[in-house]
Design an enzyme around this catalytic site. Structure first.
Site, mmCIF file in Angstrom:
data_model
loop_
_atom_site.group_PDB
_atom_site.id
_atom_site.type_symbol
_atom_site.label_atom_id
_atom_site.label_comp_id
_atom_site.label_asym_id
_atom_site.label_seq_id
_atom_site.Cartn_x
_atom_site.Cartn_y
_atom_site.Cartn_z
ATOM 1 N N TYR A 19 33.488 36.631 46.029
ATOM 2 C CA TYR A 19 33.327 37.502 44.300
ATOM 3 C C TYR A 19 33.739 39.338 43.846
ATOM 4 O O TYR A 19 34.565 39.032 44.903
ATOM 5 C CB TYR A 19 31.039 38.005 44.225
ATOM 6 C CG TYR A 19 31.478 39.488 46.014
ATOM 7 C CD1 TYR A 19 31.282 40.577 45.811
ATOM 8 C CD2 TYR A 19 31.094 38.180 47.377
ATOM 9 C CE1 TYR A 19 31.315 41.095 47.185
ATOM 10 C CE2 TYR A 19 30.877 39.421 47.988
ATOM 11 C CZ TYR A 19 30.993 40.685 48.299
ATOM 12 O OH TYR A 19 30.583 41.346 48.829
ATOM 13 N N CYS A 20 33.366 39.221 42.661
ATOM 14 C CA CYS A 20 34.383 40.082 41.726
ATOM 15 C C CYS A 20 35.299 39.889 42.238
ATOM 16 O O CYS A 20 36.307 40.710 42.523
ATOM 17 C CB CYS A 20 34.193 41.604 42.446
ATOM 18 S SG CYS A 20 34.321 43.187 41.825
ATOM 19 N N PRO A 21 36.122 38.859 41.668
ATOM 20 C CA PRO A 21 37.468 39.221 41.412
ATOM 21 C C PRO A 21 38.171 39.159 40.895
ATOM 22 O O PRO A 21 38.284 39.061 39.809
ATOM 23 C CB PRO A 21 37.120 37.019 41.260
ATOM 24 C CG PRO A 21 36.651 37.334 40.276
ATOM 25 C CD PRO A 21 35.184 37.542 40.727
ATOM 26 N N LYS A 36 38.992 37.985 51.242
ATOM 27 C CA LYS A 36 38.311 39.203 51.470
ATOM 28 C C LYS A 36 37.668 40.148 51.512
ATOM 29 O O LYS A 36 36.821 39.996 52.007
ATOM 30 C CB LYS A 36 38.323 38.994 49.463
ATOM 31 C CG LYS A 36 37.722 40.197 48.539
ATOM 32 C CD LYS A 36 37.250 39.952 47.407
ATOM 33 C CE LYS A 36 37.117 40.877 46.261
ATOM 34 N NZ LYS A 36 37.189 40.730 45.154
#
Length: 272
Positions: free
Chosen positions: A147-149, A160
């Site tokens: 998420y939020c790459p 991550k």
């Protein structure tokens, strides 16, 4: 191009540690405080490391907010106890809780031509050094399924644990990182995926991240290093290079100013 070392840019940095202020207030206030500190940076010429947490919030990117059913998904988040908001920096959706450490590095702009890569690299330098006592193999680059790459995702063994975004003003800039420090990273990824399952109905897949639960892990899971240990290490890294400046050197905005700025940011960024 070689980046300046931490010893160069942290020499006049002040630590503003608000990580123990964990009351469930409007999460926009912390972003508003960053905004006000940026505005003052041109006058003060001071650099700041702002450390903060929020007990239960969900921060949307501006693209997230434009998804077809974002409002309904935000209502769902509220119903399960999360405070949703739309942030003023780049990036996509991020859940906040007491196991997620938010770091904001605020600098006055010395050279207007400085590349944004230069700013991001300062944050990755700091986090790498904070983790060095327990791990040196930290990768930087987008993690598939996270998420939020972004290009400045930080990961260990392909998982991550940190995302980085930037907010630039005329006379200062703020690099913001969220660091998943303890409990299960997969639980946060699952929550973000559920948000998109609700918000992105009918939207093309390229308009939002396709989140996989197994993409994310906490520092506790990866290294056995939890919230307080990470905060302590960040502060020790900065203090190793900084002078004797303290928070008394800052002129902090009062609560009324912060609340007013939070309202202005919400009006600006939560308007469709």
């Amino acid at each position: 191009m070689t980046q300046p070392s931490i010893a160069t840019w942290a020499s006049d940095m002040i630590i503003l540690d608000r990580s123990d202020q964990i009351e469930p207030i409007d999460p926009m206030r912390s972003f508003a405080l960053d905004e006000l500190l940026c505005k003052d940076a041109a006058r003060s010429k001071l650099s700041i490391c702002h450390i903060w947490r929020h007990p239960q919030a969900f921060v949307l990117g501006q693209r997230d907010y434009r998804l077809p059913y974002a409002k309904e998904a935000m209502d769902w988040l509220s119903s399960i106890g999360y405070m949703p908001m739309v942030r003023n920096s780049g990036g996509a959706a991020v859940p906040l809780d007491l196991g997620v450490i938010n770091l904001s590095l605020i600098f006055p702009i010395v050279s207007p031509s400085t590349s944004f890569h230069h700013h991001f690299s300062r944050m990755t330098q700091l986090i790498r050094e904070a983790l060095a006592p327990v791990n040196t193999a930290v990768d930087v680059g987008e993690v598939s399924g996270a998420y939020c790459p972004g290009d400045y995702d930080m990961s260990i063994n392909g998982l991550k644990f940190c995302g980085i975004a930037q907010r630039r003003q005329l006379h200062a800039f703020c690099v913001h990182a969220f660091v998943v420090a303890d409990k299960k990273g997969s639980d946060r990824a699952s929550l973000v995926r559920q948000f998109y399952d609700r918000a992105a109905i009918g939207a093309p897949e390229q308009s939002y991240p396709l989140v996989a639960e197994a993409s994310t892990a906490s520092l506790e899971e990866l290294l056995g290093m939890g919230t307080q240990a990470f905060i302590t290490s960040i502060k020790e890294c900065i203090r190793a290079y900084s002078s004797e400046l303290t928070t008394s050197s800052l002129i902090l905005p009062d609560d009324e100013q912060v609340i007013e700025m939070a309202g202005r940011l919400r009006a600006r960024y939560e308007t469709r």
